[in-house]
Design a protein around this motif. Structure first.
Motif, PDB file in Angstrom:
ATOM      1  N   VAL A 255       0.926  -1.082  -0.134  1.00  0.00           N
ATOM      2  CA  VAL A 255       0.039  -0.017   0.098  1.00  0.00           C
ATOM      3  C   VAL A 255       0.859   1.345  -0.097  1.00  0.00           C
ATOM      4  CG1 VAL A 255       0.018  -0.116   2.472  1.00  0.00           C
ATOM      5  CG2 VAL A 255      -1.780   1.099   1.117  1.00  0.00           C
ATOM      6  N   ALA A 256       0.450   2.277  -0.863  1.00  0.00           N
ATOM      7  CA  ALA A 256       1.436   3.449  -0.919  1.00  0.00           C
ATOM      8  C   ALA A 256       0.616   4.589  -0.831  1.00  0.00           C
ATOM      9  CB  ALA A 256       2.139   3.305  -2.029  1.00  0.00           C
ATOM     10  N   VAL A 257       0.687   5.649  -0.239  1.00  0.00           N
ATOM     11  CA  VAL A 257       0.027   7.030  -0.221  1.00  0.00           C
ATOM     12  C   VAL A 257       0.257   7.852  -1.255  1.00  0.00           C
ATOM     13  CG1 VAL A 257      -0.334   9.044   1.087  1.00  0.00           C
ATOM     14  CG2 VAL A 257      -0.503   6.664   2.215  1.00  0.00           C
ATOM     15  N   GLY A 258      -0.342   8.594  -2.128  1.00  0.00           N
ATOM     16  CA  GLY A 258       0.092   9.109  -3.312  1.00  0.00           C
ATOM     17  C   GLY A 258      -0.138  10.818  -3.106  1.00  0.00           C
ATOM     18  N   GLY A 259      -0.578  11.116  -2.004  1.00  0.00           N
ATOM     19  CA  GLY A 259      -0.998  12.433  -1.897  1.00  0.00           C
ATOM     20  C   GLY A 259      -2.239  12.874  -2.355  1.00  0.00           C
ATOM     21  N   VAL A 262      -5.147  10.191  -2.380  1.00  0.00           N
ATOM     22  CA  VAL A 262      -5.042   9.037  -3.396  1.00  0.00           C
ATOM     23  C   VAL A 262      -4.155   8.064  -2.539  1.00  0.00           C
ATOM     24  CG1 VAL A 262      -4.052   8.320  -5.469  1.00  0.00           C
ATOM     25  CG2 VAL A 262      -5.480  10.509  -5.276  1.00  0.00           C
ATOM     26  N   VAL A 263      -4.458   6.942  -2.727  1.00  0.00           N
ATOM     27  CA  VAL A 263      -3.807   5.477  -2.374  1.00  0.00           C
ATOM     28  C   VAL A 263      -3.932   4.517  -3.234  1.00  0.00           C
ATOM     29  CG1 VAL A 263      -3.660   4.033  -0.368  1.00  0.00           C
ATOM     30  CG2 VAL A 263      -4.712   6.207   0.116  1.00  0.00           C
ATOM     31  N   PHE A 264      -2.629   3.815  -3.367  1.00  0.00           N
ATOM     32  CA  PHE A 264      -2.584   2.870  -4.263  1.00  0.00           C
ATOM     33  C   PHE A 264      -2.252   1.335  -3.462  1.00  0.00           C
ATOM     34  CE2 PHE A 264      -1.096   6.524  -6.165  1.00  0.00           C
ATOM     35  CZ  PHE A 264      -1.723   6.392  -7.518  1.00  0.00           C
ATOM     36  N   THR A 265      -2.808   0.407  -4.138  1.00  0.00           N
ATOM     37  CA  THR A 265      -3.018  -0.941  -3.044  1.00  0.00           C
ATOM     38  C   THR A 265      -2.467  -1.910  -4.425  1.00  0.00           C
ATOM     39  OG1 THR A 265      -5.250  -1.386  -3.714  1.00  0.00           O
ATOM     40  CG2 THR A 265      -4.536  -0.454  -1.488  1.00  0.00           C
ATOM     41  N   THR A 271      -3.485  -7.196  -9.308  1.00  0.00           N
ATOM     42  CA  THR A 271      -4.124  -5.933  -9.653  1.00  0.00           C
ATOM     43  C   THR A 271      -3.082  -4.811  -9.051  1.00  0.00           C
ATOM     44  OG1 THR A 271      -5.886  -5.959  -8.107  1.00  0.00           O
ATOM     45  CG2 THR A 271      -6.141  -6.869 -10.073  1.00  0.00           C
ATOM     46  N   VAL A 272      -3.340  -3.524  -9.527  1.00  0.00           N
ATOM     47  CA  VAL A 272      -2.857  -2.404  -8.745  1.00  0.00           C
ATOM     48  C   VAL A 272      -4.053  -1.349  -8.944  1.00  0.00           C
ATOM     49  CG1 VAL A 272      -1.345  -0.416  -9.066  1.00  0.00           C
ATOM     50  CG2 VAL A 272      -0.597  -2.845  -9.460  1.00  0.00           C
ATOM     51  N   LYS A 273      -4.662  -1.029  -7.694  1.00  0.00           N
ATOM     52  CA  LYS A 273      -5.792  -0.281  -7.662  1.00  0.00           C
ATOM     53  C   LYS A 273      -5.530   1.262  -7.076  1.00  0.00           C
ATOM     54  CE  LYS A 273      -9.315  -4.052  -7.452  1.00  0.00           C
ATOM     55  NZ  LYS A 273     -10.099  -4.678  -6.790  1.00  0.00           N
ATOM     56  N   MET A 289      -3.697  -1.868 -13.270  1.00  0.00           N
ATOM     57  CA  MET A 289      -3.222  -3.116 -14.023  1.00  0.00           C
ATOM     58  C   MET A 289      -3.878  -4.384 -13.705  1.00  0.00           C
ATOM     59  SD  MET A 289       0.864  -4.012 -13.677  1.00  0.00           S
ATOM     60  CE  MET A 289       0.870  -4.528 -12.141  1.00  0.00           C
ATOM     61  N   MET A 290      -3.983  -5.438 -14.429  1.00  0.00           N
ATOM     62  CA  MET A 290      -4.287  -6.550 -14.285  1.00  0.00           C
ATOM     63  C   MET A 290      -3.360  -7.644 -14.860  1.00  0.00           C
ATOM     64  SD  MET A 290      -8.723  -5.905 -14.840  1.00  0.00           S
ATOM     65  CE  MET A 290      -8.896  -7.686 -14.222  1.00  0.00           C
ATOM     66  N   THR A 291      -2.774  -8.485 -14.150  1.00  0.00           N
ATOM     67  CA  THR A 291      -1.950  -9.431 -14.632  1.00  0.00           C
ATOM     68  C   THR A 291      -2.211 -10.653 -13.855  1.00  0.00           C
ATOM     69  OG1 THR A 291       0.362  -9.855 -15.099  1.00  0.00           O
ATOM     70  CG2 THR A 291      -0.205  -8.438 -13.168  1.00  0.00           C
ATOM     71  N   GLU A 292      -1.364 -11.843 -14.312  1.00  0.00           N
ATOM     72  CA  GLU A 292      -1.330 -13.050 -13.906  1.00  0.00           C
ATOM     73  C   GLU A 292      -0.471 -13.071 -12.549  1.00  0.00           C
ATOM     74  OE1 GLU A 292       0.112 -16.456 -16.020  1.00  0.00           O
ATOM     75  OE2 GLU A 292       0.701 -15.030 -17.622  1.00  0.00           O
ATOM     76  N   TRP A 293       0.488 -12.209 -12.638  1.00  0.00           N
ATOM     77  CA  TRP A 293       1.582 -12.110 -11.669  1.00  0.00           C
ATOM     78  C   TRP A 293       1.181 -11.345 -10.724  1.00  0.00           C
ATOM     79  CZ3 TRP A 293       4.681 -15.528 -13.803  1.00  0.00           C
ATOM     80  CH2 TRP A 293       4.674 -15.753 -15.002  1.00  0.00           C
ATOM     81  N   ALA A 294       1.761 -11.773  -9.245  1.00  0.00           N
ATOM     82  CA  ALA A 294       1.253 -11.013  -7.926  1.00  0.00           C
ATOM     83  C   ALA A 294       1.972  -9.882  -8.140  1.00  0.00           C
ATOM     84  CB  ALA A 294       1.875 -12.082  -6.798  1.00  0.00           C
ATOM     85  N   VAL A 295       1.217  -8.668  -7.689  1.00  0.00           N
ATOM     86  CA  VAL A 295       1.990  -7.454  -7.406  1.00  0.00           C
ATOM     87  C   VAL A 295       2.643  -7.397  -6.094  1.00  0.00           C
ATOM     88  CG1 VAL A 295       1.570  -4.946  -7.218  1.00  0.00           C
ATOM     89  CG2 VAL A 295       0.269  -6.364  -8.876  1.00  0.00           C
ATOM     90  N   THR A 296       3.951  -7.414  -6.075  1.00  0.00           N
ATOM     91  CA  THR A 296       4.774  -7.499  -4.589  1.00  0.00           C
ATOM     92  C   THR A 296       5.223  -6.382  -4.028  1.00  0.00           C
ATOM     93  OG1 THR A 296       6.518  -8.127  -6.122  1.00  0.00           O
ATOM     94  CG2 THR A 296       5.138  -9.961  -5.069  1.00  0.00           C
ATOM     95  N   ALA A 297       5.085  -5.003  -4.739  1.00  0.00           N
ATOM     96  CA  ALA A 297       5.717  -3.856  -4.251  1.00  0.00           C
ATOM     97  C   ALA A 297       4.930  -2.537  -4.754  1.00  0.00           C
ATOM     98  CB  ALA A 297       7.453  -3.927  -4.231  1.00  0.00           C
ATOM     99  N   LEU A 298       5.058  -1.609  -4.014  1.00  0.00           N
ATOM    100  CA  LEU A 298       4.717  -0.304  -4.684  1.00  0.00           C
ATOM    101  C   LEU A 298       5.369   0.793  -4.044  1.00  0.00           C
ATOM    102  CD1 LEU A 298       0.840  -0.427  -4.442  1.00  0.00           C
ATOM    103  CD2 LEU A 298       2.140  -0.676  -6.585  1.00  0.00           C
TER     104      LEU A 298
END
Length: 444
Positions: A255-259, A262-265, A271-273, A289-298
């Motif tokens: 999870v990452a705060v964008g200011g 706005v927040v990204f997960t 997926t990245v939302k 993003m939607m992909t078959e790979w795990a999202v592991t870092a933001l």
């Protein structure tokens, strides 16, 4: 990590199972020992980048008395530093008690967390203090003023404060959610949510590992992401849980705060939302993003968002006139990207391939790979960065150039300390540190 138990069992997450094999901790007692010392844009991937972990899991060693004798040693390089003082390995903090899972740098202090449940505090790369939780390995650390928040495998967020009388003493001053809030909610039937068949739990508590934490300093909020597929919003002023959002179909890894609210997960569901806080509630804005790979870092920087995935790639998006648009892919790792950090123009990624890659983002949005930092003997699980103070005489960095100290924590039980700079060579070519040094290779 056990598939199907709380955190889910997505295809992308399955390939990382060797890196995260741990025994689930039950929700133990609150008693903690304290020791004074001691619609998204496309995602590109290639099958050749998919490589599973090649090392067998190492049993975790739980240290019952970690502060009687320090398990850390500062291993300084036994060789002279490279002639170029703007890059290279500064030293290694070698751990004997557990794998390093989390890092946080704050001013002169470095906090390190591991599966031994200990949080070590370092000052000037020397052991300064330490404290311990009785349950739950330390998966995330953030520092907010005089408080330290730690996220744990047992689903709890613990709060620590430095003693005003002795800066080496850290005391636990609370747990999220607080016991008072937990008791108050427990008597209200509407406070329960269904988490799996035949099981309900309070909406204000995580029922699985807290995998990530992120601060919104602008609005005084703390965000926590969990393998229970939710992120929660906590108000720093009184530690109240304001909201719980069921955000993904599988474990949340970042999870990452964008200011600007706005927040990204990022999740093991691939997926990245992007979420925006409006009228006190978070609403889904779009799926990047939607992909078959795990999202592991933001990680989020000035006008750019980076997402690392289990296929070894880093996708990024840039704010343009029409909004956030996919900008490209950084290809630098052979295995899963496990952590990311930003410092000025630099974006840094650590991987299961045991390396740390450093890129520099130009004004035109183009990225140049500055360095591949090698030397770890296990997957690089966490990163922290702080700006290096300028030396009074000399210093090596040119005028107007910033130097950064990068800390990389690994499952090889060590934290390595690197110096990097935003400098790009004028004449091209490759600069190498001496071959008997863990190499820091610059590619232009």
């Amino acid at each position: 990590m056990k598939d199907g138990e709380g955190g889910g069992g997505g295809r992308g997450r399955a390939m990382l199972s060797k890196l995260f094999q741990t025994e689930r901790s039950s929700f133990g007692s609150e008693d903690d020992d304290v020791s004074p010392r001691g619609s998204g844009s496309p995602c590109y991937h290639s099958d050749k980048n998919l490589t599973s972990a090649d090392s067998s899991p190492t049993p975790y060693d739980m240290s019952p008395s970690p502060f009687l004798k320090s398990p850390w040693t500062l291993a300084s390089p036994a060789y002279p530093f490279p002639e170029d003082p703007t890059a290279g390995l500064l030293g290694s903090l070698v751990r004997e008690e557990g794998h390093v899972y989390s890092l946080a740098a704050s001013g002169e202090l470095l906090y390190t967390g591991s599966d031994s449940k200990n949080i070590r505090v370092w000052k000037g790369r020397k052991e300064f203090s330490g404290f311990k939780s009785n349950s739950g390995l330390v998966k995330a650390i953030v520092v907010a003023g005089d408080r330290i928040f730690t996220g744990h495998q047992d689903g709890k967020i613990r709060i620590w404060r430095v003693s005003s009388k002795d800066p080496t003493v850290h005391k636990r001053v609370g747990t999220l959610p607080s016991l008072k809030d937990w008791l108050k909610s427990s008597i209200n039937p509407n406070s329960y949510v269904r988490v799996r068949r035949h099981r309900n739990t309070l909406w204000l508590r995580h029922y699985d590992a807290v995998s990530c934490l992120s601060l919104d300093k602008e609005n005084g909020l703390l965000y926590s992401g969990s393998w229970d597929k939710t992120f929660k919003v906590w108000r720093l002023s009184d530690c109240k849980c304001l909201e719980s959002v069921t955000a993904h179909e599988d474990a949340i890894n970042a999870v990452a705060v964008g200011g600007g609210g706005v927040v990204f997960t990022g999740s093991a569901d691939g997926t990245v939302k992007m979420w925006k806080r409006e009228e006190g509630r978070h609403k889904l804005v779009r799926v990047l993003m939607m992909t078959e790979w795990a999202v592991t870092a933001l990680v989020v920087g000035d006008g750019v968002v980076y997402a690392g995935t289990s296929d070894g790639l880093v996708n990024f998006w840039e704010w343009r006139r029409r909004g956030l648009e996919h900008g490209g892919v950084l290809r630098g790792h052979a295995m899963a990207v496990l952590c990311m950090a930003m410092a000025g123009r630099l974006v840094i990624s650590g991987s299961a391939d045991k390396t740390v890659c450093v890129w520099r983002r130009g004004d035109d949005g183009e990225h140049v790979k500055l360095a591949v930092l090698t030397g770890h003997e296990g997957p690089v699980k966490c990163l922290a960065v702080e700006e290096e103070e300028e030396e009074e005489e000399g210093g090596g960095a040119g005028e107007g150039e910033k130097r950064w100290v990068v800390y990389s924590g690994s499952l090889d039980r060590s934290v390595k300390v690197w110096r990097v700079t935003e400098k790009v060579a004028e004449n091209g070519g490759v600069h190498r540190t001496p071959l008997h040094v863990p190499r820091s290779t610059y590619v232009y």
